[in-house]
Write a protein that holds these residues in place. Structure first.
Motif, PDB file in Angstrom:
ATOM      1  N   GLY A  77      48.103  52.520  40.169  1.00  0.00           N
ATOM      2  CA  GLY A  77      49.266  51.714  39.789  1.00  0.00           C
ATOM      3  C   GLY A  77      48.965  50.243  39.542  1.00  0.00           C
ATOM      4  N   HIS A  78      47.670  49.884  39.428  1.00  0.00           N
ATOM      5  CA  HIS A  78      47.330  48.473  39.222  1.00  0.00           C
ATOM      6  C   HIS A  78      46.870  48.173  37.794  1.00  0.00           C
ATOM      7  N   GLY A  79      47.291  49.005  36.854  1.00  0.00           N
ATOM      8  CA  GLY A  79      46.867  48.813  35.464  1.00  0.00           C
ATOM      9  C   GLY A  79      47.229  47.455  34.899  1.00  0.00           C
ATOM     10  N   ASP A  80      48.314  46.868  35.387  1.00  0.00           N
ATOM     11  CA  ASP A  80      48.739  45.561  34.867  1.00  0.00           C
ATOM     12  C   ASP A  80      48.036  44.384  35.528  1.00  0.00           C
ATOM     13  N   ARG A  81      47.261  44.665  36.568  1.00  0.00           N
ATOM     14  CA  ARG A  81      46.564  43.559  37.243  1.00  0.00           C
ATOM     15  C   ARG A  81      45.459  43.014  36.320  1.00  0.00           C
ATOM     16  N   VAL A  82      45.328  41.700  36.282  1.00  0.00           N
ATOM     17  CA  VAL A  82      44.269  41.104  35.463  1.00  0.00           C
ATOM     18  C   VAL A  82      42.913  41.422  36.084  1.00  0.00           C
ATOM     19  N   ALA A  83      42.014  41.938  35.260  1.00  0.00           N
ATOM     20  CA  ALA A  83      40.636  42.149  35.705  1.00  0.00           C
ATOM     21  C   ALA A  83      39.818  40.909  35.349  1.00  0.00           C
ATOM     22  N   LEU A  84      39.946  40.463  34.097  1.00  0.00           N
ATOM     23  CA  LEU A  84      39.128  39.337  33.635  1.00  0.00           C
ATOM     24  C   LEU A  84      39.979  38.273  32.951  1.00  0.00           C
ATOM     25  N   TYR A  85      39.821  37.051  33.427  1.00  0.00           N
ATOM     26  CA  TYR A  85      40.273  35.887  32.665  1.00  0.00           C
ATOM     27  C   TYR A  85      39.028  35.342  31.985  1.00  0.00           C
ATOM     28  N   PHE A  86      38.910  35.600  30.708  1.00  0.00           N
ATOM     29  CA  PHE A  86      37.719  35.103  30.011  1.00  0.00           C
ATOM     30  C   PHE A  86      37.995  33.721  29.443  1.00  0.00           C
ATOM     31  N   GLU A  87      37.071  32.805  29.698  1.00  0.00           N
ATOM     32  CA  GLU A  87      37.176  31.450  29.168  1.00  0.00           C
ATOM     33  C   GLU A  87      35.926  31.199  28.333  1.00  0.00           C
TER      34      GLU A  87
END
Ligand code: ATP
Ligand code: MG
Length: 650
Positions: free
Chosen positions: A91-101
């Motif tokens: 149920g964590h599909g919406d959690r951000v895995a990567l904030y790419f900068e």
């Protein structure tokens, strides 16, 4: 080192207790040490249950043929499923895995659901290119999301990856492709570095002209910079053309726990690179556990950032496998800390509300040099845990890190480990350990490490010697790729029955471990073995010095004489009295025996591409010798500048 044991010169009295709020809510408490000491294998069997196994292992360790270990051998799992799909299923599909900068300021956000789609498409693409389980894939990419996606896609189909740091030359790439016998290379047109697009693909083209690389069938190329790129029809394929049209569905297949996950060549600080082989179940168990324990990760609320490149082991274990297996949200940054300004990192911490930061002493000392006012210009109040890895951290740099980055509030964890150990081995725990600046302190629960003398016997508290690991651990290297004998000779022959890491260390009066640098770097002065680390730390504790490198140069009177190269802090100026002032300071901190005979202020120190000081080159300079191999240096002009400043020997 000679029979004489390592002198114990440095005393560091500062202590930092864990903040009450970290201690109260810590993932790991002091009880874990006792539980693990009572039943080490039971402890690791329990940690393996952090993962999702298609077939649960019933056997923990097979050590019937030491030093060749098998962990969880009858278990089966898919590493990529553990890092991606299971979080979506939970149920964590919406959690951000990567904030790419990106370095130019572009950014991308990938949730776990996005990552699952991207990894599935890439896995399908690799299969279409004919990559099968067991085939090796070389990855030569900048720090962009595709690097993480490519690694996970390989893991998903059981194809061991071998990352080559994007700063390495065509030569270095060619030797690694050849040694690993890779069938596919994944690269990019280029990446952004110091404000400029920097090409990568031409190095691949050159590497593939070598006969040893003739078995590479395809080159998969990510478009990152959009620069003009040479192309070989029939061999080269654009990522966006091949991967984008693939199905977003891919069923991960389970592999045996001992299935090879990756080969990674050590950075080469000390000699010919070794292909370190890591496998699946034990490696993922220990990276997952250590990331959870050492960084106290709370996946729902933390924003984690490890500044290492994915091309180093730190990037493998603490950007990809540890954090993603734990469902972490993290920052991935492409570029250098000072593009376009010296505060870029702190701007990123502020922008993403980073709570956990993991970096290297070299970066910390560089920031000290740039000045306290740079981080002071940003809101760093989100930070709650700081980590360090790669070299011994000088106590003064540790205290600076805690004060100027951590707001005098955050625990700092000094983590000792190596490419070979796969995961952190010795480190304080942020909610448990009363920290001592400059010391990695205690083996983690489930890990057995000690300091031994020349005969391999544990030294008494208060003495120095060699750091060894005395019991196998889940994420240990399984061998050197293609060279079992070199594996045995390199790590297991100096002290039979113990793994010897190559590092010097001492135990303090409490039995805590202090790393003292590589044994090859230890100096012999008038019959005393003196650690370069201790003298460097004494120099760095002088307010004018940001960074120091110390070597022993042959000397007729004292066997070796201590020769120091120092980089001054932003505000300090080089003047006539500086050398005497620093000598007096070292004498006061460590005693007269450790006083450098010569001190030279320099603008830069020679470093490997992973940011470690290369003392052997400085030894060459100090002894007026021709320089040894400089190919792993970040910047070869540094050595010319130093040589020019060096007066000929006294
Ligand atoms: P090579 O083995 O090719 O010379 P390398 O040893 O620099 O390269 P890594 O495996 O990345 O490659 O680095 C591991 C080494 O880094 C350790 O053996 C140790 O010397 C040093 N190191 C890492 N972390 C720490 C730490 N926290 N404190 C002290 N030393 C550390
Ligand atoms: Mg090493």
């Amino acid at each position: 080192m000679s029979k004489e044991s390592l002198a114990n010169l440095l005393t560091e009295e500062r202590r930092f207790a864990p903040p009450a709020e970290v201690a109260a809510d810590a993932n790991i408490t002091a009880a874990a040490y006792e539980v693990a000491a009572e039943d080490r294998l039971g402890f690791w069997a329990e940690q393996a249950r952090r993962l999702s196994w298609e077939q649960e292992p019933t056997e923990t360790l097979d050590w019937s043929n030491p030093p060749f270990a098998k962990w969880f051998a009858d278990g089966r799992l898919n590493v990529a499923y553990n890092c991606v799909d299971r979080h979506v299923e939970a149920g964590h599909g919406d959690r951000v895995a990567l904030y790419f900068e990106g370095e130019p300021g572009d950014s991308r956000v990938l949730t776990y659901a996005d990552l699952q789609r991207e990894v599935s498409k890439a896995a399908n693409a690799l299969t279409e290119l004919g990559v099968a389980a067991g085939d090796r894939v070389a990855i030569y990419l900048p720090m962009i999301p595709e690097a993480v996606i490519a690694m996970l896609a390989c893991a998903r189909i059981g194809a061991p990856h071998s990352l080559v740091f994007g700063g390495f030359s065509a030569d270095a790439l060619a030797t690694r492709i050849e040694d690993a016998d890779a069938r596919l290379v994944i690269t990019a047109d280029g990446g952004f570095r110091r404000g400029q697009p920097s090409a990568l693909k031409p190095a691949v083209d050159e590497a593939l002209t070598r006969p040893g690389a003739a078995r590479v069938r395809s080159v998969l190329v990510v478009r990152r910079t959009g620069q003009e790129t040479p192309w070989t029809e029939g061999r080269d394929v654009w990522w966006h053309e091949l991967v984008d049209r693939q199905s977003e569905e891919h069923t991960p297949q389970a592999f045996e726990a001992e299935h090879p996950l990756f080969i990674l060549y050590t950075s080469g600080t000390t000699g010919k690179p070794k292909g370190i082989l890591h496998t699946s179940g034990g490696y993922l168990t220990q990276t997952s556990f250590t990331h959870h324990a050492v960084f106290d990760l709370k996946p729902e609320t933390d924003v984690y950032w490890c500044t290492a490149d994915v091309g180093w082991v730190t990037g493998h274990s603490y950007i990809v496998y540890g954090p993603l297996s734990n469902g972490a949200t993290q920052v991935l940054y492409e570029g250098t800390p000072n593009t376009p300004h010296n505060g870029r990192w702190w701007e990123i911490v502020q922008k993403y509300h980073v709570t956990i930061l993991y970096t290297a002493p070299t970066a910390i000392r560089t920031c000290m040099k740039w000045g306290d006012d740079v981080p002071a210009g940003f809101d760093l109040s989100s930070l709650r845990i700081l980590g360090s890895v790669g070299e011994p951290i000088n106590p003064e740099a540790w205290v600076w890190y805690r004060k100027h980055i951590g707001g005098d509030r955050t625990p700092v964890v000094d983590t000792w480990w190596q490419t070979e150990t796969g995961a952190v081995m010795i480190s304080p725990l942020p909610g448990v350990t009363v920290a001592k600046p400059g010391s990695a302190q205690v083996p983690l629960p489930g890990i057995s490490a000690t300091v031994v003398d020349d005969e391999g016997r544990p030294v008494a508290n208060g003495s120095g010697g060699y750091l060894t690991l005395t019991e196998p651990w889940p994420s240990m290297l399984r061998t050197i790729w293609g060279d079992d004998q070199r594996f045995v000779d390199t790590y297991w022959s100096r002290f039979p029955g113990q793994y010897f890491a190559g590092d010097g260390a001492k135990k303090d009066d409490d039995g805590d471990i202090w790393l003292l640098g590589r044994v090859d770097d230890v100096m012999l002065v008038s019959g005393h073995n003196i650690s370069t680390t201790e003298v460097e730390s004494a120099l760095v504790s002088h307010p004018k010095v940001a960074e120091a490198a110390v070597v022993g140069a042959t000397d007729p009177q004292t066997t070796q004489a201590i020769c120091a190269f120092v980089m001054l802090r932003g505000t300090a100026a080089e003047d006539e009295g500086l050398a005497d002032e620093l000598r007096a300071h070292v004498a006061k901190e460590l005693g007269p025996i450790a006083k450098p005979k010569r001190i030279l202020a320099v603008d830069e120190l020679p470093k490997t591409r992973s940011g470690k000081i290369m003392r052997r080159l400085l030894r060459d300079v100090a002894e007026n010798r021709e320089l040894g191999d400089v190919t792993t240096l970040t910047d070869t002009t540094v050595m010319e500048l130093i040589q020019r400043k060096m007066p000929s020997a006294p």
